[in-house]
Design an enzyme around this catalytic site. Structure first.
Site, PDB file in Angstrom:
ATOM      1  N   ASP A  46      -4.157  -5.977   4.961  1.00  0.00           N
ATOM      2  CA  ASP A  46      -5.219  -6.750   5.611  1.00  0.00           C
ATOM      3  C   ASP A  46      -5.339  -8.152   5.013  1.00  0.00           C
ATOM      4  O   ASP A  46      -5.844  -9.065   5.659  1.00  0.00           O
ATOM      5  CB  ASP A  46      -6.556  -6.010   5.489  1.00  0.00           C
ATOM      6  CG  ASP A  46      -6.629  -4.835   6.448  1.00  0.00           C
ATOM      7  OD1 ASP A  46      -6.083  -4.953   7.569  1.00  0.00           O
ATOM      8  OD2 ASP A  46      -7.215  -3.790   6.100  1.00  0.00           O
TER       9      ASP A  46
ATOM     10  N   LYS B 216     -13.531   1.051  16.722  1.00  0.00           N
ATOM     11  CA  LYS B 216     -12.223   0.386  16.661  1.00  0.00           C
ATOM     12  C   LYS B 216     -11.503   0.453  17.992  1.00  0.00           C
ATOM     13  O   LYS B 216     -10.846  -0.502  18.401  1.00  0.00           O
ATOM     14  CB  LYS B 216     -11.352   1.057  15.598  1.00  0.00           C
ATOM     15  CG  LYS B 216     -11.255   0.235  14.342  1.00  0.00           C
ATOM     16  CD  LYS B 216     -10.480   0.920  13.263  1.00  0.00           C
ATOM     17  CE  LYS B 216     -11.121   0.570  11.938  1.00  0.00           C
ATOM     18  NZ  LYS B 216     -10.549   1.272  10.812  1.00  0.00           N
TER      19      LYS B 216
ATOM     20  N   ASN C 223       0.845  -1.202   0.000  1.00  0.00           N
ATOM     21  CA  ASN C 223       0.000   0.000   0.000  1.00  0.00           C
ATOM     22  C   ASN C 223       0.876   1.246   0.000  1.00  0.00           C
ATOM     23  O   ASN C 223       2.099   1.148  -0.005  1.00  0.00           O
ATOM     24  CB  ASN C 223      -0.944  -0.025   1.202  1.00  0.00           C
ATOM     25  CG  ASN C 223      -0.179  -0.091   2.503  1.00  0.00           C
ATOM     26  OD1 ASN C 223       0.572   0.814   2.835  1.00  0.00           O
ATOM     27  ND2 ASN C 223      -0.346  -1.193   3.230  1.00  0.00           N
TER      28      ASN C 223
ATOM     29  N   PHE D 220      -4.074   3.269  15.073  1.00  0.00           N
ATOM     30  CA  PHE D 220      -4.378   4.275  14.049  1.00  0.00           C
ATOM     31  C   PHE D 220      -5.548   3.764  13.224  1.00  0.00           C
ATOM     32  O   PHE D 220      -5.724   2.550  13.087  1.00  0.00           O
ATOM     33  CB  PHE D 220      -3.165   4.481  13.135  1.00  0.00           C
ATOM     34  CG  PHE D 220      -2.134   5.416  13.707  1.00  0.00           C
ATOM     35  CD1 PHE D 220      -1.378   5.041  14.814  1.00  0.00           C
ATOM     36  CD2 PHE D 220      -1.927   6.663  13.147  1.00  0.00           C
ATOM     37  CE1 PHE D 220      -0.429   5.901  15.351  1.00  0.00           C
ATOM     38  CE2 PHE D 220      -0.975   7.531  13.670  1.00  0.00           C
ATOM     39  CZ  PHE D 220      -0.227   7.149  14.770  1.00  0.00           C
TER      40      PHE D 220
ATOM     41  N   LYS E 169       8.119 -17.569 -10.699  1.00  0.00           N
ATOM     42  CA  LYS E 169       7.457 -16.380 -11.240  1.00  0.00           C
ATOM     43  C   LYS E 169       6.246 -16.809 -12.082  1.00  0.00           C
ATOM     44  O   LYS E 169       6.365 -17.702 -12.929  1.00  0.00           O
ATOM     45  CB  LYS E 169       8.455 -15.617 -12.104  1.00  0.00           C
ATOM     46  CG  LYS E 169       7.924 -14.311 -12.586  1.00  0.00           C
ATOM     47  CD  LYS E 169       8.973 -13.555 -13.381  1.00  0.00           C
ATOM     48  CE  LYS E 169       8.293 -12.427 -14.115  1.00  0.00           C
ATOM     49  NZ  LYS E 169       8.737 -12.269 -15.461  1.00  0.00           N
TER      50      LYS E 169
HETATM   51  N1  CTP Z   1      -3.312  -3.257  12.347  1.00  0.00           N
HETATM   52  C1  CTP Z   1      -2.511  -4.297  12.738  1.00  0.00           C
HETATM   53  N2  CTP Z   1      -2.525  -5.486  12.037  1.00  0.00           N
HETATM   54  C2  CTP Z   1      -3.319  -5.629  10.969  1.00  0.00           C
HETATM   55  C3  CTP Z   1      -4.140  -4.572  10.554  1.00  0.00           C
HETATM   56  C4  CTP Z   1      -4.116  -3.400  11.266  1.00  0.00           C
HETATM   57  O1  CTP Z   1      -1.778  -4.157  13.712  1.00  0.00           O
HETATM   58  N3  CTP Z   1      -3.316  -6.777  10.296  1.00  0.00           N
HETATM   59  C5  CTP Z   1      -3.303  -2.030  13.135  1.00  0.00           C
HETATM   60  C6  CTP Z   1      -2.795  -0.817  12.405  1.00  0.00           C
HETATM   61  O2  CTP Z   1      -1.410  -0.619  12.618  1.00  0.00           O
HETATM   62  C7  CTP Z   1      -3.606   0.306  13.003  1.00  0.00           C
HETATM   63  C8  CTP Z   1      -4.929  -0.361  13.264  1.00  0.00           C
HETATM   64  O3  CTP Z   1      -4.637  -1.727  13.457  1.00  0.00           O
HETATM   65  O4  CTP Z   1      -3.106   0.757  14.230  1.00  0.00           O
HETATM   66  C9  CTP Z   1      -5.854  -0.199  12.125  1.00  0.00           C
HETATM   67  O5  CTP Z   1      -6.877  -1.075  12.319  1.00  0.00           O
HETATM   68  P1  CTP Z   1      -7.756  -1.645  11.153  1.00  0.00           P
HETATM   69  O6  CTP Z   1      -9.020  -2.129  11.736  1.00  0.00           O
HETATM   70  O7  CTP Z   1      -6.989  -2.574  10.322  1.00  0.00           O
HETATM   71  O8  CTP Z   1      -7.962  -0.363  10.392  1.00  0.00           O
HETATM   72  P2  CTP Z   1      -8.299  -0.271   8.972  1.00  0.00           P
HETATM   73  O9  CTP Z   1      -7.331  -0.997   8.090  1.00  0.00           O
HETATM   74  O10 CTP Z   1      -8.478   1.165   8.780  1.00  0.00           O
HETATM   75  O11 CTP Z   1      -9.639  -1.143   9.080  1.00  0.00           O
HETATM   76  P3  CTP Z   1     -10.788  -1.187   8.077  1.00  0.00           P
HETATM   77  O12 CTP Z   1     -10.105  -1.391   6.791  1.00  0.00           O
HETATM   78  O13 CTP Z   1     -11.597  -2.335   8.549  1.00  0.00           O
HETATM   79  O14 CTP Z   1     -11.468   0.131   8.250  1.00  0.00           O
END
Ligand code: CTP
Length: 408
Positions: free
Chosen positions: A280, A338, A211, A324, A290
């Site tokens: 995620d 959250k 990302n 965050f 590859k």
């Molecule tokens: N986080 C983490 N491990 C993951 C995903 C997220 O530690 N696999 C942490 C990030 O570092 C951040 C927070 O969780 O502090 C964000 O949470 P998340 O629910 O993943 O936020 P978004 O990605 O914004 O969620 P969504 O896409 O569901 O809105």
């Protein structure tokens, strides 16, 4: 935070107007105090309009009947008590001499003696006055007393001469203010774990999913925490940033590697700040070779990555956890959800669609949602300033918890 800005009588007094604006952009509340000399160069009205506060000009303001007003006479004590920092810009040779000798014959000089807040002074004057032994001696006295001096710049001076004496740049003065305010070592003895940057989830030996995270926010937090006295472990995805001074960095690529590094460092930490943009999802399997191109559409199966924050929070104990959230809609509602679902103490939420916020910017616009119900919406700030505000909130929450845990 409240800054009292003392403006004294020099040609550079007009530059203090711009300084008010810059300080306000950093979310400081600015109270201007002008000396009689300053009022010869610029009117109090200018500062009142810019700061949105009444400008203080006299030690003894007269009432309408012409009598000295007791309220105004003790106002310097009130201002002295509520200010977090006294900044004097521009500072004349005269004010430096008065501060050095402890003369208290107007509001500003009295305030200087009455306040226990840190003091920052930005002198501006003719080059010979600046270089004069008397001024340099006064500077030494003030420095030895802990006053931060922002040295004047060299250049063409209003008096027609060239040399040192021009008021330092406004950005430099604001940086000195910030540095002085945050020189406090309120994270001494704490071990802070920070995750930062993106993760990369491999598809085959040459391709991966990732990302747009630059890592800037997490690095700013790590840097600020180290400056405030903490031992800092920075668990970082691939970014092109220098490791901040005094920070121990652990490089990872994937969510799985980040999870392992966190599992290792989390038990020894007292504060954990999860600023990483963890992918995620990841491909269910990594192709050993590859992938070859062919005419058929390609479907890639993805599986969720472990939620590193939520997993760590399960064994959180006394640790303070900061998460965050990057949102594109319903920021407050999603952030509060959250905060609870992840068992965090503080959630830093930003609307990544807002101008000047989010990925790869040097600025950010965030709201801090705390466990104790407080919402703190910050204006657009540099990421290093946002980092300081996050740590201020962490320190506040820790203090609150200690009060609640201490025996009555
Ligand atoms: N986080 C983490 N491990 C993951 C995903 C997220 O530690 N696999 C942490 C990030 O570092 C951040 C927070 O969780 O502090 C964000 O949470 P998340 O629910 O993943 O936020 P978004 O990605 O914004 O969620 P969504 O896409 O569901 O809105």
């Amino acid at each position: 935070m409240r800054i009292t800005l003392g403006v004294t009588g020099g040609v550079a007094a007009y530059k203090a107007a711009e300084l008010v604006r810059l300080l306000q952009q950093d979310a400081f509340i600015v109270q201007v105090v002008m000396t009689r000399g300053a009022r010869e160069f610029i009117t109090p009205l200018t500062f009142a309009a810019l700061s949105g506060q009444k400008v203080i000009t006299d030690l003894f303001e007269k009432s309408s009947s012409g009598e000295a007003n007791l309220e105004s006479a003790i106002e310097h004590i009130a201002v002295a008590q509520r200010t977090d920092l006294l900044l004097v810009a521009p500072a004349t040779a005269d004010i430096l001499a008065k501060f050095a000798r402890g003369v208290a014959d107007d509001f500003l000089t009295t305030l200087y003696l009455a306040t226990t807040a840190p003091v920052v002074v930005a002198p501006a004057m003719n080059v010979n006055m600046w270089n004069h032994a008397a001024t340099q001696e006064n500077i030494q006295v003030l420095r030895a007393r802990g006053v931060k001096i922002v040295n004047p710049d060299e250049g063409y001076l209003a008096c027609g001469m060239t040399g040192a004496g021009r008021l330092a740049g406004q950005q430099e003065i604001v940086a000195a203010v910030r540095e002085t305010l945050y020189a406090q070592k309120d994270l001494c003895g704490q071990t802070v774990l920070v995750t930062a940057g993106p993760t990369c989830e491999d598809l085959d030996p040459v391709r991966y999913l990732t990302n747009r995270s630059s890592g800037k926010m997490g690095y700013a937090v790590a840097e600020a925490a180290a400056r405030r006295g903490a031992r800092v472990f920075l668990i970082s995805g691939p970014v092109s940033l220098e490791t901040p001074a005094g920070v121990e960095r652990i490089n990872i690529r994937t969510a799985e590697e980040m999870q392992r590094a966190v599992a290792q460092k989390f038990p020894g930490s007292s504060i954990a700040i999860f600023a990483a943009a963890v992918a995620d999802y990841r491909p269910t399997e990594m192709q050993p070779e590859k992938l070859k191109r062919n005419k058929e559409p390609l479907t890639i199966r993805l599986e969720p990555t472990p939620d590193i924050l939520a997993e760590a929070a399960r064994t959180k104990g006394d640790r303070l956890i900061v998460g965050f959230a990057a949102e594109t809609q319903n920021v407050a509602e999603n952030a509060r959800k959250k905060l609870a679902s992840k068992n965090a103490d503080l959630l830093v939420a930003n609307d990544v669609t807002a101008e000047g916020a989010g990925f790869d910017h040097d600025t950010n616009i965030v709201t801090l949602f705390s466990r104790d119900g407080r919402d703190l919406a910050l204006p657009k700030l540099s990421k290093s300033e946002v980092a300081q505000r996050i740590l201020d909130e962490v320190v506040r929450l820790r203090a609150l918890r200690n009060v609640q845990h201490s025996p009555v």
